[in-house]
Design an enzyme around this catalytic site. Structure first.
Site, short mmCIF file in Angstrom:
data_model
loop_
_atom_site.label_atom_id
_atom_site.label_comp_id
_atom_site.label_asym_id
_atom_site.label_seq_id
_atom_site.Cartn_x
_atom_site.Cartn_y
_atom_site.Cartn_z
N TYR A 171 0.90 -1.07 -0.01
CA TYR A 171 0.06 0.10 0.08
C TYR A 171 0.74 1.34 0.00
CZ TYR A 171 -3.02 3.53 2.03
OH TYR A 171 -3.82 4.93 2.21
N LYS A 175 1.17 4.09 -2.80
CA LYS A 175 1.02 5.67 -2.30
C LYS A 175 2.28 6.54 -2.82
CE LYS A 175 -3.27 5.70 -1.09
NZ LYS A 175 -4.40 6.75 -1.86
#
Length: 269
Positions: A171, A175
């Site tokens: 994740y 990002k």
């Protein structure tokens, strides 16, 4: 009433609940008409988030603005094309794009890099990076023709600095890629009068985070106490940053990632 965005049209992805809803309502409060795009337009009900009307578009219309909701999977090019086509039919322009859709939504594997399945890798990249890129690609020609526009991407604290022990690694990698994409788009689109920046939220106490706090260990008192500002974030904390980036207050700002995390990134891990 101060309405710096009067006459502007904004698209907010992931706008049906949580941070996205706060962004949509803040932009409407500043005078913009708002398109709410989400995989589930009834998403607030899933987390018992209280709305002041039947839906986020209805809340915006109650404020005297125009709004439509578009249910779509932002990882699919045809769905993204439909969002922008419906926006142009309804409003004729796109002035602001907020790429808020995404999240740490791994389904069948652990939070570490070595535990992440191929299916969850694909899911995390699609939801966070692919969706952002597709929406930016759809917005760019419209804004280029207008010779103006604002894109605000949403990255994360995890895309700026690692969490203890390497938690949420993939994740965070997605990002971090959004942050780098933001800088590259700012360089590409700046000559066309388009500004591109990003917000990097820390732990924000949305209804979803509050509901999952005990099970996931997110939003704890110890986490709040570890921050320089000694509290966790609220959706309004992030909406304030969006207000700065979406209005002329930031007219000479582009290619920046602003951390709204209470100072979390100041502590090395």
């Amino acid at each position: 009433m101060h309405e710096p965005l009067k006459g502007k049209v904004a698209i907010v992805t992931g706008g049906a609940r949580g941070l996205g809803r706060a962004y949509a309502l803040r932009l409407a409060g500043l005078g913009a008409d708002v398109v709410v795009a989400d995989l589930n337009l009834d998403g607030a009900r899933d987390w018992n988030e209280t709305l002041s009307a039947d839906s986020v578009p209805a809340e915006i219309e109650a404020m005297g603005r125009r709004s439509i909701g578009v249910q779509a999977d932002l990882s699919k090019p045809q769905d993204v094309e439909r969002i922008f086509a419906e926006t142009m039919r309804a409003f004729g322009r796109v002035d602001i794009l907020v790429n808020n859709a995404g999240g740490a939504i791994a389904r069948d594997s652990g939070p570490l890099a070595t535990q992440t399945s191929q299916a969850d890798y694909d899911l995390l990249m699609d939801a966070n990076l692919r969706s952002t890129l597709l929406c930016c690609q759809a917005a760019a020609p419209i804004m280029q023709e207008q010779r103006s526009g604002v894109i605000v991407n949403v990255t994360s604290q995890t895309g700026v600095s690692i969490l203890p022990g390497g938690l949420l690694a993939v994740y965070g990698a997605a990002k971090a890629a959004v942050a780098m994409l933001t800088r590259n788009l700012a360089s590409e689109l700046g000559p066309h009068g388009i500004r591109v920046n990003a917000i990097a939220p820390g732990i924000i106490m949305t209804a979803r985070v509050a509901a999952q706090a005990a099970a996931r260990g997110i939003g704890t008192n110890s986490q709040a106490d570890s921050l320089p500002l000694r509290r966790l974030g609220t959706v309004e904390d992030c909406a304030g940053v969006l207000e700065f980036l979406a209005t002329d207050l930031s007219q000479y700002v582009t290619g920046q990632v602003i951390c709204a995390d209470g100072g979390a990134v100041l502590a090395p891990n």
